[in-house]
Design an enzyme around this catalytic site. Structure first.
Site, PDB file in Angstrom:
ATOM      1  N   SER A   1       1.148  -1.281  -0.008  1.00 32.84           N
ATOM      2  CA  SER A   1       0.615  -0.090   0.056  1.00 32.84           C
ATOM      3  C   SER A   1       0.960   1.002  -0.293  1.00 32.84           C
ATOM      4  CB  SER A   1      -0.977   0.045   1.442  1.00 32.84           C
ATOM      5  OG  SER A   1      -2.065   0.761   0.793  1.00 32.84           O
ATOM      6  N   ASN A   2       0.070   2.264  -0.018  1.00 31.32           N
ATOM      7  CA  ASN A   2       0.986   3.680   0.444  1.00 31.32           C
ATOM      8  C   ASN A   2       0.549   4.343   1.293  1.00 31.32           C
ATOM      9  OD1 ASN A   2      -0.795   5.598   0.007  1.00 31.32           O
ATOM     10  ND2 ASN A   2      -1.057   4.160  -2.628  1.00 31.32           N
TER      11      ASN A   2
END
Ligand code: C5P
Length: 417
Positions: free
Chosen positions: A225-226
């Site tokens: 993810s980020n």
């Protein structure tokens, strides 16, 4: 600065405004505020809390507003007329609700959804798209307390416009942040809110917004993810709903409340986000891609939990669908596509290239240092780039204010097309 960012000076003419007054010393300024708004052509009704009535008299407020002052949601016992639904009709009547001063107690009541007096009920019955302006005013220590800040954050997430109190001498004699702005300044805030919301070209348009990160599963307990928090996309959604748009917010996993008047659909991966967005493309007027969509996902999800037996492992990542680009190329005449570009070097040139490659109408260029701008933080510095390279550089702003400027620019494009 572009003209379309300037508030109209006649924004109060013939507008219906409810002034909600709570029990704080700053309430003594409110008859003056009511007079000023009346002078500017507004029709004003006052919703006074029980504690507010200890600080300012109902008679003064009724005289300056030339109308009945509302307190309880129950009509007086002697009322045999048709006045039994004012608790609903008053909120429906209003073009704006202004709560000044807003005390810690009323902020808590509003954040919790109470309907125990006319002010709190108007907050709930106000039509979607009508602005709520909240002017907190209280002792400096009370203002910075976690409870007050939490309640303000809740109201802000629902779309209320919170105006920070001013610093200066407080009723306690001490200096701090907690003073309510003067009536002239409050009137200017109301004018600004009404001049963008009425008449807004976004009213009645359907806007689809993607926000937040996506999660791309590695196995059943891990993902790629980020750092996206979703704050920018949620701020745009709240501001667009505030202008009367029908907003669908497709959100990746975030820890945020749904803004007032917004329909939210939660998703996890880019593929899910694409699938849900696809259901809305055809019927929407404006698509805004504010999500930080993962560009790649693991080619296959490992069932269960990946064991750490091997000194090294390798994944194959495959490209995710580009949701914004898909819409950019599917859009018909009259539909708009707006995206974000997070760039490190050569920002404007790369953003313009992105606009062309994805067939967009507007790109908001930003950068992320995770301190002042971009992922996670509450502020952002956007450069808005339109077709033909028309560029508007915005200063560092709260994400709510940046969202309003972005919508102003979108409205301007709507006006020209
Ligand atoms: O190409 P890039 O990822 O830099 O573009 C960013 C813009 O494209 C953002 O508006 C983002 O929401 C959108 N995007 C998308 N789907 C992807 C990647 C980016 O909608 N797979």
């Amino acid at each position: 600065m572009n003209n379309y960012l300037t508030p109209s000076r006649r924004a109060l003419k013939d507008k219906n405004i409810i002034i909600g007054i709570c029990g704080g010393i700053a309430a003594y300024k409110t008859p003056q505020l009511v007079r000023l708004l009346k002078k500017k052509g507004a029709d004003v009704r006052v919703a006074l809390t029980e504690s507010g009535s200890r600080f300012v008299s109902e008679l003064s407020l009724a005289t300056v507003s030339q109308a009945q002052v509302y307190r309880s949601i129950f009509p007086p016992a002697e009322n045999t007329g048709s006045d039994f639904t004012t608790h609903i009709t008053l909120g429906e009547w209003a073009d704006a609700l202004v709560i000044a001063p807003a005390t810690a107690n009323t902020l808590a009541r509003l954040a919790a959804g109470f309907c125990d007096d006319m002010l709190a009920t108007c907050f709930i019955t106000l039509r979607p798209g009508k602005p709520v302006l909240v002017f907190p005013a209280m002792d400096g220590q009370m203002y910075i307390s976690p409870s007050v800040q939490r309640n303000l954050a809740t109201l802000k997430a629902q779309g209320a416009i919170i105006i920070e109190p001013e610093s200066g001498e407080l009723a306690s004699g001490q200096c701090g942040t907690g003073r309510m702005p003067e009536p002239e300044a409050i009137a200017a805030y109301i004018e600004a809110a009404l001049s963008v919301t009425h008449p807004s070209l976004l009213r009645g348009r359907s806007i689809v917004i993607t926000a937040g990160p996506t999660r791309e599963k590695i196995d059943d307990v891990r993902f790629i993810s980020n750092y996206s928090s979703g704050k920018m996309g949620f701020a745009i959604a709240g501001a667009a709903a505030g202008r009367g748009a029908n907003v669908t917010l497709i959100a990746g996993p975030v820890n945020l409340d749904t803004p007032r008047g917004v329909e939210r659909i939660d998703v996890e991966s880019a593929v899910q986000m694409r699938e849900v967005a696809g259901n809305f493309f055809r019927s929407c007027d404006i698509f805004i891609g504010a999500a930080a969509v993962a560009d790649y996902r693991p080619a296959a999800v490992i069932p269960g939990k990946l064991k750490k037996n091997n000194p090294e492992i390798q994944f194959t990542l495959v490209k995710n669908p580009d949701i914004l680009s898909d819409f950019g190329f599917q859009k018909q005449a009259g539909q708009l596509a707006v995206g974000f570009a997070l760039e490190q070097d050569n920002g404007p040139a790369n953003a313009l290239k992105k606009l062309e490659e994805k067939n967009l109408d507007l790109v908001a260029l930003n950068f992320s240092d995770r301190k002042t701008s971009g992922f996670e933080v509450d502020t952002n510095m956007l450069t808005l780039i339109e077709r033909g390279g028309i560029t508007t550089e915005l200063p560092l702003l709260s994400k709510e204010e940046a969202a309003r400027k972005l919508l102003d620019a979108i409205e301007n494009i709507c006006r020209q097309t």
